[in-house]
Design a protein around this motif. Structure first.
Motif, PDB file in Angstrom:
ATOM      1  N   VAL A 220     -10.475 -29.473  13.676  1.00 14.74           N
ATOM      2  CA  VAL A 220     -10.319 -29.452  14.844  1.00 14.74           C
ATOM      3  C   VAL A 220      -8.990 -28.998  15.694  1.00 14.74           C
ATOM      4  CG1 VAL A 220     -11.549 -31.054  16.066  1.00 14.74           C
ATOM      5  CG2 VAL A 220      -9.492 -31.677  15.837  1.00 14.74           C
ATOM      6  N   PRO A 221      -8.650 -27.940  16.062  1.00 11.03           N
ATOM      7  CA  PRO A 221      -7.822 -27.302  16.009  1.00 11.03           C
ATOM      8  C   PRO A 221      -6.463 -28.257  17.110  1.00 11.03           C
ATOM      9  CG  PRO A 221      -8.769 -26.448  17.469  1.00 11.03           C
ATOM     10  CD  PRO A 221      -9.994 -27.110  16.876  1.00 11.03           C
ATOM     11  N   GLN A 222      -4.692 -28.180  16.377  1.00 10.01           N
ATOM     12  CA  GLN A 222      -4.060 -28.855  16.863  1.00 10.01           C
ATOM     13  C   GLN A 222      -3.700 -28.344  18.357  1.00 10.01           C
ATOM     14  OE1 GLN A 222      -1.783 -29.340  13.978  1.00 10.01           O
ATOM     15  NE2 GLN A 222      -2.134 -30.654  12.644  1.00 10.01           N
ATOM     16  N   THR A 223      -3.618 -27.177  18.371  1.00  7.54           N
ATOM     17  CA  THR A 223      -2.893 -26.725  19.405  1.00  7.54           C
ATOM     18  C   THR A 223      -3.420 -26.339  20.599  1.00  7.54           C
ATOM     19  OG1 THR A 223      -3.002 -24.273  18.489  1.00  7.54           O
ATOM     20  CG2 THR A 223      -1.640 -25.730  18.208  1.00  7.54           C
ATOM     21  N   SER A 224      -5.166 -26.130  20.547  1.00 13.46           N
ATOM     22  CA  SER A 224      -5.703 -25.803  21.787  1.00 13.46           C
ATOM     23  C   SER A 224      -7.817 -26.130  21.770  1.00 13.46           C
ATOM     24  CB  SER A 224      -5.581 -24.168  21.350  1.00 13.46           C
ATOM     25  OG  SER A 224      -7.397 -23.510  20.022  1.00 13.46           O
TER      26      SER A 224
ATOM     27  N   HIS B 105      -6.813 -21.043   3.716  1.00 16.59           N
ATOM     28  CA  HIS B 105      -7.908 -20.630   4.468  1.00 16.59           C
ATOM     29  C   HIS B 105      -7.871 -20.815   6.244  1.00 16.59           C
ATOM     30  CE1 HIS B 105      -9.108 -19.403   0.871  1.00 16.59           C
ATOM     31  NE2 HIS B 105      -9.622 -20.096   0.452  1.00 16.59           N
ATOM     32  N   LEU B 106      -6.750 -21.807   6.032  1.00 15.23           N
ATOM     33  CA  LEU B 106      -6.916 -22.011   7.944  1.00 15.23           C
ATOM     34  C   LEU B 106      -6.096 -20.775   7.876  1.00 15.23           C
ATOM     35  CD1 LEU B 106      -5.858 -25.693   7.683  1.00 15.23           C
ATOM     36  CD2 LEU B 106      -7.849 -24.671   8.804  1.00 15.23           C
ATOM     37  N   ALA B 107      -6.418 -20.190   9.532  1.00 15.61           N
ATOM     38  CA  ALA B 107      -5.542 -20.025  10.421  1.00 15.61           C
ATOM     39  C   ALA B 107      -4.540 -20.372  11.208  1.00 15.61           C
ATOM     40  CB  ALA B 107      -6.660 -18.411  10.748  1.00 15.61           C
TER      41      ALA B 107
ATOM     42  N   GLU C 187     -16.710 -22.327  14.056  1.00 15.50           N
ATOM     43  CA  GLU C 187     -15.545 -22.633  13.327  1.00 15.50           C
ATOM     44  C   GLU C 187     -14.543 -21.440  14.023  1.00 15.50           C
ATOM     45  OE1 GLU C 187     -15.413 -26.374  10.545  1.00 15.50           O
ATOM     46  OE2 GLU C 187     -15.019 -24.842   9.591  1.00 15.50           O
ATOM     47  N   ALA C 188     -14.803 -20.291  14.754  1.00 14.02           N
ATOM     48  CA  ALA C 188     -14.014 -19.219  15.133  1.00 14.02           C
ATOM     49  C   ALA C 188     -12.595 -19.216  15.542  1.00 14.02           C
ATOM     50  CB  ALA C 188     -14.736 -18.294  16.653  1.00 14.02           C
ATOM     51  N   GLY C 189     -12.257 -18.739  14.448  1.00 19.99           N
ATOM     52  CA  GLY C 189     -10.209 -19.272  14.658  1.00 19.99           C
ATOM     53  C   GLY C 189      -9.602 -19.969  14.204  1.00 19.99           C
ATOM     54  N   LEU C 190     -10.048 -20.581  13.342  1.00 15.98           N
ATOM     55  CA  LEU C 190     -10.049 -21.955  12.492  1.00 15.98           C
ATOM     56  C   LEU C 190      -9.633 -21.070  11.363  1.00 15.98           C
ATOM     57  CD1 LEU C 190     -12.163 -25.173  12.990  1.00 15.98           C
ATOM     58  CD2 LEU C 190     -10.718 -24.259  14.717  1.00 15.98           C
ATOM     59  N   TRP C 191     -10.407 -20.111  11.183  1.00 11.99           N
ATOM     60  CA  TRP C 191     -10.201 -19.429   9.313  1.00 11.99           C
ATOM     61  C   TRP C 191      -9.622 -18.534   9.476  1.00 11.99           C
ATOM     62  CZ3 TRP C 191     -10.483 -23.278   6.051  1.00 11.99           C
ATOM     63  CH2 TRP C 191     -11.322 -24.702   6.362  1.00 11.99           C
ATOM     64  N   LEU C 192      -8.841 -18.112   8.633  1.00 15.85           N
ATOM     65  CA  LEU C 192      -8.559 -16.288   8.326  1.00 15.85           C
ATOM     66  C   LEU C 192      -9.803 -15.749   7.905  1.00 15.85           C
ATOM     67  CD1 LEU C 192      -5.587 -17.124   5.914  1.00 15.85           C
ATOM     68  CD2 LEU C 192      -5.646 -16.597   8.223  1.00 15.85           C
ATOM     69  N   ASP C 193      -9.661 -14.294   8.632  1.00 23.83           N
ATOM     70  CA  ASP C 193     -10.786 -13.721   8.331  1.00 23.83           C
ATOM     71  C   ASP C 193     -10.856 -13.493   6.663  1.00 23.83           C
ATOM     72  OD1 ASP C 193     -10.750 -12.741  10.988  1.00 23.83           O
ATOM     73  OD2 ASP C 193      -9.355 -11.214  10.541  1.00 23.83           O
ATOM     74  N   GLY C 194     -12.371 -13.602   6.643  1.00 21.93           N
ATOM     75  CA  GLY C 194     -13.310 -13.320   5.499  1.00 21.93           C
ATOM     76  C   GLY C 194     -13.485 -14.585   4.368  1.00 21.93           C
TER      77      GLY C 194
END
Length: 173
Positions: free
Chosen positions: A116-120, A155-157, A26-33
């Motif tokens: 799932v990400p909406q924009t990519s 927490h979503l990025a 889920e890299a890129g979906l969540w804020l760091d940490g």
């Protein structure tokens, strides 16, 4: 062989595996940490009889959470296979275990959720969507994470869709 975990001392090992696999998947979906789970949460799930694991040599190489949502619906989640075991059938065995668990309880369907990400496009999420579809799961609802898991939204990025899949277990008996 997949079996239920009865020893809460394995909670740290399972939580570490879940967090390691989800950090990549889920890299890129969540804020760091942001972590997918904690040792305390996994220990609670073990005590509730909801965690099954693959431990061929005593070390956890895969795990899954199973639970009953209502009279006819079960769910599996937190499905992980250690990266070094990918392609060996660990994930397939865990899903089969979850489905058999549901059938043994007389459940008609199993559910899983996929963020799932909406924009990519996200390669891991596309792989999982295709894999779940190939093994018989169908999207029954695209929801808003805020409706089902409101505490996670902060927490979503990136904006994400929350896909709910079902599979009919009756046809597998």
């Amino acid at each position: 062989m997949v079996s239920f975990v009865e020893d809460a001392r394995l909670a740290a090992e399972i939580a570490s595996l879940v967090n390691r696999v989800y950090a990549e998947a889920e890299a890129g979906l969540w804020l760091d940490g942001a972590a997918r789970t904690s040792e305390a949460e996994v220990a609670d799930l073990i005590r509730a009889g909801q965690i099954a694991a693959v431990r061929p040599d005593g070390r956890v190489t895969g795990a899954v959470r199973v639970r009953q949502l209502d009279d006819g619906l079960g769910e599996f989640g937190m499905l992980v296979a250690a990266p070094e075991t990918r392609g060996t059938g660990v994930g397939r065995d865990l899903v089969s275990f979850a489905e058999q668990w549901g059938r043994e309880r007389g459940l008609a369907r199993m559910q899983l959720e996929l963020l799932v990400p909406q924009t990519s496009d996200h390669p891991v999420k596309e792989f999982l969507r295709d894999w779940y579809t190939r093994i018989g799961y169908r999207v029954v609802r695209t929801g808003d994470l805020a409706d089902d898991h409101p505490a996670l939204v902060e927490h979503l990025a990136c904006p994400c869709d929350f896909l709910v899949f079902h599979k009919d277990l009756d046809s597998l008996r």
